[in-house]
Design a protein around this motif. Sequence first.
Motif, mmCIF file in Angstrom:
data_model
loop_
_atom_site.group_PDB
_atom_site.id
_atom_site.type_symbol
_atom_site.label_atom_id
_atom_site.label_comp_id
_atom_site.label_asym_id
_atom_site.label_seq_id
_atom_site.Cartn_x
_atom_site.Cartn_y
_atom_site.Cartn_z
ATOM 1 N N LYS A 1 -15.774 7.095 18.756
ATOM 2 C CA LYS A 1 -16.391 7.504 20.025
ATOM 3 C C LYS A 1 -15.342 8.053 20.991
ATOM 4 O O LYS A 1 -15.524 9.113 21.586
ATOM 5 N N GLN A 2 -14.239 7.345 21.144
ATOM 6 C CA GLN A 2 -13.191 7.740 22.093
ATOM 7 C C GLN A 2 -12.598 9.113 21.749
ATOM 8 O O GLN A 2 -12.309 9.912 22.636
ATOM 9 N N LEU A 3 -12.435 9.400 20.451
ATOM 10 C CA LEU A 3 -11.790 10.646 20.039
ATOM 11 C C LEU A 3 -12.782 11.756 19.682
ATOM 12 O O LEU A 3 -12.374 12.859 19.329
ATOM 13 N N GLY A 4 -14.075 11.454 19.757
ATOM 14 C CA GLY A 4 -15.089 12.468 19.464
ATOM 15 C C GLY A 4 -15.242 12.779 17.990
ATOM 16 O O GLY A 4 -15.607 13.895 17.621
ATOM 17 N N ILE A 5 -14.999 11.791 17.120
ATOM 18 C CA ILE A 5 -15.175 11.971 15.673
ATOM 19 C C ILE A 5 -16.646 11.768 15.354
ATOM 20 O O ILE A 5 -17.239 10.747 15.730
ATOM 21 N N THR A 6 -17.249 12.753 14.663
ATOM 22 C CA THR A 6 -18.676 12.674 14.356
ATOM 23 C C THR A 6 -18.948 13.010 12.891
ATOM 24 O O THR A 6 -18.089 13.573 12.198
ATOM 25 N N VAL A 7 -20.159 12.682 12.458
ATOM 26 C CA VAL A 7 -20.617 13.031 11.115
ATOM 27 C C VAL A 7 -20.503 14.547 10.957
ATOM 28 O O VAL A 7 -20.824 15.305 11.874
ATOM 29 N N GLY A 8 -20.004 14.995 9.817
ATOM 30 C CA GLY A 8 -19.820 16.421 9.556
ATOM 31 C C GLY A 8 -18.403 16.897 9.804
ATOM 32 O O GLY A 8 -18.017 17.967 9.328
ATOM 33 N N ASP A 9 -17.603 16.133 10.564
ATOM 34 C CA ASP A 9 -16.203 16.509 10.775
ATOM 35 C C ASP A 9 -15.472 16.486 9.439
ATOM 36 O O ASP A 9 -15.884 15.816 8.488
ATOM 37 N N GLN A 10 -14.367 17.205 9.368
ATOM 38 C CA GLN A 10 -13.631 17.392 8.120
ATOM 39 C C GLN A 10 -12.317 16.625 8.136
ATOM 40 O O GLN A 10 -11.514 16.780 9.057
ATOM 41 N N VAL A 11 -12.102 15.813 7.084
ATOM 42 C CA VAL A 11 -10.878 15.023 6.956
ATOM 43 C C VAL A 11 -9.948 15.711 5.958
ATOM 44 O O VAL A 11 -10.382 16.154 4.887
ATOM 45 N N GLY A 12 -8.673 15.802 6.306
ATOM 46 C CA GLY A 12 -7.674 16.403 5.431
ATOM 47 C C GLY A 12 -6.581 15.398 5.092
ATOM 48 O O GLY A 12 -6.059 14.705 5.972
ATOM 49 N N HIS A 13 -6.267 15.290 3.820
ATOM 50 C CA HIS A 13 -5.230 14.382 3.314
ATOM 51 C C HIS A 13 -4.867 14.866 1.926
ATOM 52 O O HIS A 13 -5.663 15.548 1.271
ATOM 53 N N ARG A 14 -3.710 14.497 1.424
ATOM 54 C CA ARG A 14 -3.273 14.972 0.102
ATOM 55 C C ARG A 14 -4.252 14.611 -1.018
ATOM 56 O O ARG A 14 -4.326 15.310 -2.020
ATOM 57 N N LEU A 15 -5.043 13.550 -0.851
ATOM 58 C CA LEU A 15 -6.012 13.156 -1.883
ATOM 59 C C LEU A 15 -7.374 13.792 -1.709
ATOM 60 O O LEU A 15 -8.214 13.710 -2.606
ATOM 61 N N GLY B 1 -10.889 19.741 18.332
ATOM 62 C CA GLY B 1 -9.515 19.919 17.888
ATOM 63 C C GLY B 1 -9.184 19.064 16.678
ATOM 64 O O GLY B 1 -10.051 18.393 16.112
ATOM 65 N N VAL B 2 -7.931 19.101 16.288
ATOM 66 C CA VAL B 2 -7.465 18.361 15.117
ATOM 67 C C VAL B 2 -6.747 17.090 15.570
ATOM 68 O O VAL B 2 -5.856 17.152 16.428
ATOM 69 N N LEU B 3 -7.162 15.975 15.005
ATOM 70 C CA LEU B 3 -6.564 14.673 15.307
ATOM 71 C C LEU B 3 -5.658 14.267 14.159
ATOM 72 O O LEU B 3 -5.998 14.462 12.998
ATOM 73 N N SER B 4 -4.521 13.678 14.473
ATOM 74 C CA SER B 4 -3.563 13.246 13.453
ATOM 75 C C SER B 4 -3.441 11.726 13.448
ATOM 76 O O SER B 4 -3.391 11.098 14.513
ATOM 77 N N PHE B 5 -3.359 11.156 12.244
ATOM 78 C CA PHE B 5 -3.220 9.718 12.058
ATOM 79 C C PHE B 5 -2.162 9.456 10.998
ATOM 80 O O PHE B 5 -1.890 10.308 10.153
ATOM 81 N N ASP B 6 -1.588 8.267 11.040
ATOM 82 C CA ASP B 6 -0.733 7.763 9.967
ATOM 83 C C ASP B 6 -1.533 6.674 9.266
ATOM 84 O O ASP B 6 -1.953 5.704 9.925
ATOM 85 N N VAL B 7 -1.743 6.840 7.954
ATOM 86 C CA VAL B 7 -2.588 5.892 7.228
ATOM 87 C C VAL B 7 -1.861 5.291 6.036
ATOM 88 O O VAL B 7 -1.039 5.942 5.391
ATOM 89 N N PHE C 1 0.859 -1.182 0.000
ATOM 90 C CA PHE C 1 0.000 0.000 0.000
ATOM 91 C C PHE C 1 0.894 1.230 0.000
ATOM 92 O O PHE C 1 2.052 1.163 0.373
ATOM 93 N N GLU C 2 0.347 2.363 -0.390
ATOM 94 C CA GLU C 2 1.068 3.620 -0.266
ATOM 95 C C GLU C 2 1.084 4.007 1.211
ATOM 96 O O GLU C 2 0.180 3.681 1.956
ATOM 97 N N GLY C 3 2.124 4.717 1.617
ATOM 98 C CA GLY C 3 2.183 5.215 2.977
ATOM 99 C C GLY C 3 3.046 4.366 3.869
ATOM 100 O O GLY C 3 3.794 3.538 3.390
ATOM 101 N N PRO C 4 2.980 4.600 5.172
ATOM 102 C CA PRO C 4 2.003 5.455 5.835
ATOM 103 C C PRO C 4 2.262 6.938 5.575
ATOM 104 O O PRO C 4 3.393 7.350 5.390
ATOM 105 N N GLU C 5 1.175 7.683 5.556
ATOM 106 C CA GLU C 5 1.250 9.119 5.348
ATOM 107 C C GLU C 5 0.253 9.822 6.270
ATOM 108 O O GLU C 5 -0.678 9.189 6.769
ATOM 109 N N PRO C 6 0.457 11.110 6.501
ATOM 110 C CA PRO C 6 -0.381 11.820 7.471
ATOM 111 C C PRO C 6 -1.795 12.085 6.971
ATOM 112 O O PRO C 6 -2.016 12.336 5.788
ATOM 113 N N LEU C 7 -2.736 12.021 7.906
ATOM 114 C CA LEU C 7 -4.133 12.364 7.668
ATOM 115 C C LEU C 7 -4.617 13.067 8.929
ATOM 116 O O LEU C 7 -4.226 12.694 10.044
ATOM 117 N N GLU C 8 -5.448 14.086 8.760
ATOM 118 C CA GLU C 8 -5.979 14.821 9.907
ATOM 119 C C GLU C 8 -7.498 14.858 9.853
ATOM 120 O O GLU C 8 -8.084 14.873 8.768
#
Length: 185
Positions: free
Chosen positions: A167-181, A71-77, A58-65
């Motif tokens: 649930k643990q991180l408070g991610i809900t419908v309508g939140d915005q995901v940021g990634h190079r794609l 607040g802003v959550l960061s992941f490696d995907v 797979f490509e990555g891992p690369e950052p996704l927010e």
Amino acid sequence: MTSHGGLVRVGLAAMLGLLRGVVVAVAMLAAICSPAVLLAQPAVSAADLLPDVPAVRFEGPEPLEIATRTGVLSFDVEVAVDDEQRARGLMYRRSLPSGRGMLFDFGVERDVTMWMQNTYISLDMLFIRRNGEILSIAERTTPRSTAHIPSGGPVRFVLELPAGSAKQLGITVGDQVGHRLIGGR
């Protein structure tokens, strides 16, 4: 004379099989030694896969927010962009650490249906529109299930995270995901 001819054919077939094996071994060795392959090592180790399962790169891992209300959550995907990668996804994995995930890019916005066949870990699935908005979330999916998990409308991306992350991180419908794609990034 007929049996001798049969032996020659069997011997020739065995030699061709051996030659094919040598060619495959040389090709694999060349791929392992290639600098491009060394730079694109998979984010999952062979130990994380069930035995006798060939790895898919797979490509990555690369950052996704993900921008949430708190607040802003960061992941490696890892990123699945082609048919082989999307078909495999996180199948056969034994674990998915916190802060890691897999982003599936379907190329165009459309209704998407996922399932958990051959997936041994429970996941949260975030269905994401092309502009990065989370349309729906399937929480704590059932491992190894063939039940269909629909997106609930047209999406371009699906983000899989460890079960309970939303649930643990408070991610809900309508939140915005940021990634190079996503969203022209």
